[in-house]
Design a protein around this motif. Structure first.
Motif, PDB file in Angstrom:
ATOM      1  N   LEU A  14      34.886  39.927  49.289  1.00  0.00           N
ATOM      2  CA  LEU A  14      34.347  41.001  48.453  1.00  0.00           C
ATOM      3  C   LEU A  14      35.432  41.553  47.523  1.00  0.00           C
ATOM      4  CD1 LEU A  14      31.615  42.520  48.110  1.00  0.00           C
ATOM      5  CD2 LEU A  14      32.535  44.266  49.627  1.00  0.00           C
ATOM      6  N   ALA A  15      36.629  41.783  48.072  1.00  0.00           N
ATOM      7  CA  ALA A  15      37.743  42.305  47.271  1.00  0.00           C
ATOM      8  C   ALA A  15      38.167  41.289  46.213  1.00  0.00           C
ATOM      9  CB  ALA A  15      38.923  42.658  48.178  1.00  0.00           C
ATOM     10  N   GLU A  16      38.227  40.001  46.573  1.00  0.00           N
ATOM     11  CA  GLU A  16      38.588  38.961  45.614  1.00  0.00           C
ATOM     12  C   GLU A  16      37.618  38.936  44.444  1.00  0.00           C
ATOM     13  OE1 GLU A  16      38.941  34.891  46.847  1.00  0.00           O
ATOM     14  OE2 GLU A  16      40.774  35.255  47.983  1.00  0.00           O
ATOM     15  N   VAL A  17      36.335  38.947  44.766  1.00  0.00           N
ATOM     16  CA  VAL A  17      35.319  38.856  43.720  1.00  0.00           C
ATOM     17  C   VAL A  17      35.319  40.110  42.852  1.00  0.00           C
ATOM     18  CG1 VAL A  17      32.841  38.672  43.264  1.00  0.00           C
ATOM     19  CG2 VAL A  17      33.898  37.221  45.004  1.00  0.00           C
ATOM     20  N   GLN A  18      35.414  41.281  43.477  1.00  0.00           N
ATOM     21  CA  GLN A  18      35.423  42.524  42.703  1.00  0.00           C
ATOM     22  C   GLN A  18      36.632  42.564  41.771  1.00  0.00           C
ATOM     23  OE1 GLN A  18      32.859  45.342  43.047  1.00  0.00           O
ATOM     24  NE2 GLN A  18      33.696  45.235  41.003  1.00  0.00           N
ATOM     25  N   ALA A  19      37.784  42.051  42.235  1.00  0.00           N
ATOM     26  CA  ALA A  19      38.982  42.018  41.386  1.00  0.00           C
ATOM     27  C   ALA A  19      38.777  41.107  40.177  1.00  0.00           C
ATOM     28  CB  ALA A  19      40.192  41.549  42.202  1.00  0.00           C
ATOM     29  N   ILE A  20      38.060  40.029  40.366  1.00  0.00           N
ATOM     30  CA  ILE A  20      37.821  39.086  39.270  1.00  0.00           C
ATOM     31  C   ILE A  20      36.849  39.670  38.254  1.00  0.00           C
ATOM     32  CG2 ILE A  20      36.851  36.836  38.671  1.00  0.00           C
ATOM     33  CD1 ILE A  20      37.882  35.958  41.544  1.00  0.00           C
ATOM     34  N   VAL A  21      35.774  40.286  38.742  1.00  0.00           N
ATOM     35  CA  VAL A  21      34.753  40.786  37.809  1.00  0.00           C
ATOM     36  C   VAL A  21      35.084  42.161  37.252  1.00  0.00           C
ATOM     37  CG1 VAL A  21      32.953  39.413  38.874  1.00  0.00           C
ATOM     38  CG2 VAL A  21      33.267  41.773  39.605  1.00  0.00           C
ATOM     39  N   GLY A  22      36.011  42.857  37.899  1.00  0.00           N
ATOM     40  CA  GLY A  22      36.401  44.180  37.409  1.00  0.00           C
ATOM     41  C   GLY A  22      35.227  45.135  37.360  1.00  0.00           C
ATOM     42  N   GLY A  23      35.117  45.888  36.265  1.00  0.00           N
ATOM     43  CA  GLY A  23      34.084  46.911  36.176  1.00  0.00           C
ATOM     44  C   GLY A  23      32.820  46.457  35.472  1.00  0.00           C
ATOM     45  N   SER A  24      32.653  45.146  35.271  1.00  0.00           N
ATOM     46  CA  SER A  24      31.480  44.696  34.529  1.00  0.00           C
ATOM     47  C   SER A  24      30.183  44.837  35.317  1.00  0.00           C
ATOM     48  CB  SER A  24      31.660  43.256  34.044  1.00  0.00           C
ATOM     49  OG  SER A  24      32.011  42.402  35.103  1.00  0.00           O
ATOM     50  N   PHE A  25      30.273  44.836  36.636  1.00  0.00           N
ATOM     51  CA  PHE A  25      29.108  45.163  37.449  1.00  0.00           C
ATOM     52  C   PHE A  25      29.554  45.623  38.829  1.00  0.00           C
ATOM     53  CE2 PHE A  25      29.613  40.549  37.520  1.00  0.00           C
ATOM     54  CZ  PHE A  25      29.520  40.207  38.855  1.00  0.00           C
ATOM     55  N   THR A  26      28.636  46.281  39.526  1.00  0.00           N
ATOM     56  CA  THR A  26      28.929  46.850  40.827  1.00  0.00           C
ATOM     57  C   THR A  26      28.454  45.906  41.924  1.00  0.00           C
ATOM     58  OG1 THR A  26      28.607  49.049  39.927  1.00  0.00           O
ATOM     59  CG2 THR A  26      28.539  48.839  42.327  1.00  0.00           C
TER      60      THR A  26
END
Length: 192
Positions: A14-26
């Motif tokens: 989850l952290a890896e993916v959120q870091a890659i996508v940044g703030g473009s979606f939740t």
């Protein structure tokens, strides 16, 4: 902002993916939607397993979601552990899984392998797939303390460090999951 459920409770992923996508979606995890079910993974390919996850969430919750399946394919082991990467030794104990890969490779000189990820996305009543892979080699002994899974024994081509020796930012720039997630993120940005 687009909100998507990621079919995982793995905090590392989850952290890896959120870091890659940044703030473009939740991103929301399974825990965030109170899903405690053990979602089946009975496919024989990464794509089948990834799709099982999204199909399950769509049928039960009707939410936009994505699921992934990832694993390591070792050429000298006939592409094992493959879809069984998380339970190669018969358990989910990654130390035992790594030990079994190293034992099965023995003194084999062909150490080529790859990490592969397939993401299945359910969005706007459609199913989409995104794939990423990275080639590398399996080393004989673990190195590094970061990352997870088989990271301590995998050196990507063109590098001298294992995934477990790299920072999260270094790994996220080149990993199989990063490649697939970037394709997912690019697609979602195009959707507006």
């Amino acid at each position: 902002m687009i909100e998507l459920v990621f079919a995982t409770n793995n905090a590392h992923k989850l952290a890896e993916v959120q870091a890659i996508v940044g703030g473009s979606f939740t991103l929301k995890s399974l825990a965030d939607i109170a899903c405690t079910d053990d979602i089946p993974e009975t496919g024989v390919t990464f794509q089948e397993n990834a799709q099982q996850k999204t199909d399950y969430l769509v049928s039960k919750y009707g939410l936009y979601c994505f699921g992934d399946d990832s694993g390591m394919e070792v050429d000298a082991l006939d592409l094992a552990p493959g879809v069984y990467s998380a339970r190669y030794s018969g358990t989910r104990d990654m130390e035992q899984n790594i030990n079994l890969v190293l034992t099965n490779l023995g003194d084999t000189t062909n150490r080529t392998a790859r990490f592969k990820t397939v993401i299945s996305l359910y969005y706007n009543e459609q199913q989409y797939f995104f794939e990423g892979s990275i080639e590398g080699d399996i080393i004989a002994e673990r190195r590094g303390v970061d990352g997870f899974g088989y990271d301590p024994i995998f050196i990507p081509k063109g590098y001298s460090e294992t995934f477990a020796e790299m920072t999260a930012a270094q790994k996220n720039a080149i990993s199989h999951r990063a490649i697939a997630v970037q394709k997912l993120a690019d697609f979602l940005k195009e959707q507006g």
